[in-house]
Design a protein around this motif. Structure first.
Motif, PDB file in Angstrom:
ATOM      1  N   SER A 126     -20.813 -46.641   2.741  1.00  0.00           N
ATOM      2  CA  SER A 126     -21.359 -45.285   2.617  1.00  0.00           C
ATOM      3  C   SER A 126     -20.735 -44.366   3.649  1.00  0.00           C
ATOM      4  N   THR A 127     -20.289 -43.196   3.195  1.00  0.00           N
ATOM      5  CA  THR A 127     -19.732 -42.215   4.127  1.00  0.00           C
ATOM      6  C   THR A 127     -20.572 -40.947   4.178  1.00  0.00           C
ATOM      7  N   ARG A 128     -21.752 -41.015   3.615  1.00  0.00           N
ATOM      8  CA  ARG A 128     -22.750 -39.947   3.753  1.00  0.00           C
ATOM      9  C   ARG A 128     -24.111 -40.601   3.954  1.00  0.00           C
ATOM     10  N   ALA A 129     -24.783 -40.265   5.036  1.00  0.00           N
ATOM     11  CA  ALA A 129     -26.072 -40.890   5.332  1.00  0.00           C
ATOM     12  C   ALA A 129     -27.142 -40.518   4.312  1.00  0.00           C
ATOM     13  N   ASP A 130     -26.942 -39.400   3.608  1.00  0.00           N
ATOM     14  CA  ASP A 130     -27.923 -38.956   2.628  1.00  0.00           C
ATOM     15  C   ASP A 130     -27.545 -39.364   1.206  1.00  0.00           C
ATOM     16  N   ALA A 131     -26.542 -40.217   1.063  1.00  0.00           N
ATOM     17  CA  ALA A 131     -26.097 -40.629  -0.275  1.00  0.00           C
ATOM     18  C   ALA A 131     -25.755 -42.109  -0.259  1.00  0.00           C
TER      19      ALA A 131
END
Length: 373
Positions: A126-131
């Motif tokens: 994951s490179t987005r904490a919200d995704a």
């Protein structure tokens, strides 16, 4: 205050530029782009064994060099200039970085030596904490992971995945080490605009890993993931600064050589203004990236602010430099023989990677307003 690299850090940059100039030339980049893996394994082996770059932020106790984020930024800038095709960013800036934030002593001793030696290629899913696209549930002595992550850097070649997943029950985030050959795990390389950097889609359908595969204590790993991604944004900003500098160099070089109306186009005021404008963007990017590196090295609380400032500034500076460089070259700049179009594609792709500039500007605004959520 002294805002300059030390002699040792400058030496690291000089060695990097010399090595990349010889072994990561435009010809090498094109050969790596055409390969199935997206990089040259022999070059990676030399980088690991002769230069020790995969070990740069790994502590000495785990077989690393024990250097910090300023040294890493000093190294990434020449990599960005050369458009290096290698699994360095995924292995060091994402996976090793994540393990250093949260893993136990035993887990670090298990995984980091292989990373430091360049034997193990790794990445973070994951490179987005919200995704976060994966979910994890406990089943006896195992964790069971399911879901899909759509853009995993070097996911098609990684030997080890650091998978972030939402845990059933309380919704906490957990980080898990998953071997790439785990049963019921699928990997599909994705066609992307930037051929110098490869992404893959990862699918997990009830992939089982032991309880010991969960990194760190039995607590929410969301803060560790967020810090990992902030540090990775600083690293990417440094790489983009190097790319922007290379675009400026290419523009100036072409402006000196290209002749129109009996004189070099660099003598025309419009071209001079364009090059000066690019230089301003490059210097602003460099200042933002170096500041963020110092904040990261000192483990300061304002890392999220510094990382977002650097990522937004450097992403836009790189694309601006690449676009203006292309304009100065004219139509020939987008032909295959020139490197300008490769920088333009990486700059555009890099804007979205780890969060677009608009996302980071909003994050900066929230911090300034006292709302870091």
């Amino acid at each position: 205050m002294q805002f300059a690299f030390t002699e040792e850090q400058e030496a690291l940059r000089e060695v990097a530029r010399a090595f990349l100039g010889e072994h990561a030339s435009s010809e090498h980049v094109r050969r790596a782009m055409a390969s199935e893996a997206g990089f040259e394994p022999e070059l990676w082996k030399r980088i690991a064994t002769e230069l020790g770059w995969p070990a740069v932020i790994v502590p000495e106790v785990y077989g690393g060099l024990g250097l910090g984020w300023v040294e890493l930024v000093a190294l990434l800038e020449p990599m960005g200039e050369a458009l290096l095709c290698a699994p360095f960013f995924s292995t060091v800036c994402l996976a090793a970085n994540a393990m250093l934030q949260v893993a136990s002593e035993e887990q670090l001793r298990t995984h980091l030596p292989g990373v430091a030696e360049g034997r193990v290629l790794a990445t973070l899913t994951s490179t987005r904490a919200d995704a976060i696209g994966l979910a994890a549930r406990r089943d006896g002595s195992d964790w069971v992971l399911s879901g899909v992550e759509h853009h995993v850097l070097d996911g098609h070649v990684a030997d080890l995945l650091v998978a972030s997943a939402r845990e059933d029950g309380d919704g906490r985030v957990g980080l898990f080490t998953v071997p790439a050959d785990a049963p019921r795990l699928s990997r599909r390389p994705l066609p992307t605009m930037d051929q110098t950097r490869r992404f893959a889609e990862l699918g997990m359908e009830d992939v089982r890993v032991p309880v010991s595969a969960r990194l760190g204590p039995d607590a929410d790993a969301a803060p560790a993931l967020a810090r990992t991604l902030d540090l990775a944004a600083v690293a990417l900003a440094a790489e983009q600064t190097g790319g922007a500098q290379r675009c400026l160099d290419l523009a100036v070089e072409h402006a000196k050589q290209r002749v129109q109306f009996g004189r070099p186009i660099g003598s025309f005021q419009a071209i001079q203004h364009a090059c000066a404008d690019v230089m301003l963007h490059v210097e602003s990017a460099r200042s933002a990236a170096y500041h963020a590196a110092c904040v990261a090295a000192e483990a300061r609380d304002d890392l999220p602010l510094a990382a977002s400032l650097a990522k937004a500034t450097c992403s836009e500076a790189y694309f601006h430099a690449a676009a203006d460089c292309l304009q100065i070259h004219g139509g020939v700049g987008f032909t295959w023989e020139y490197d300008v179009h490769l920088h333009l594609k990486r700059a555009r792709a890099g804007e979205a990677f780890l969060g677009e500039p608009a996302f980071h500007r909003e994050r900066v605004a929230r911090h300034l307003l006292g709302d870091p959520a």
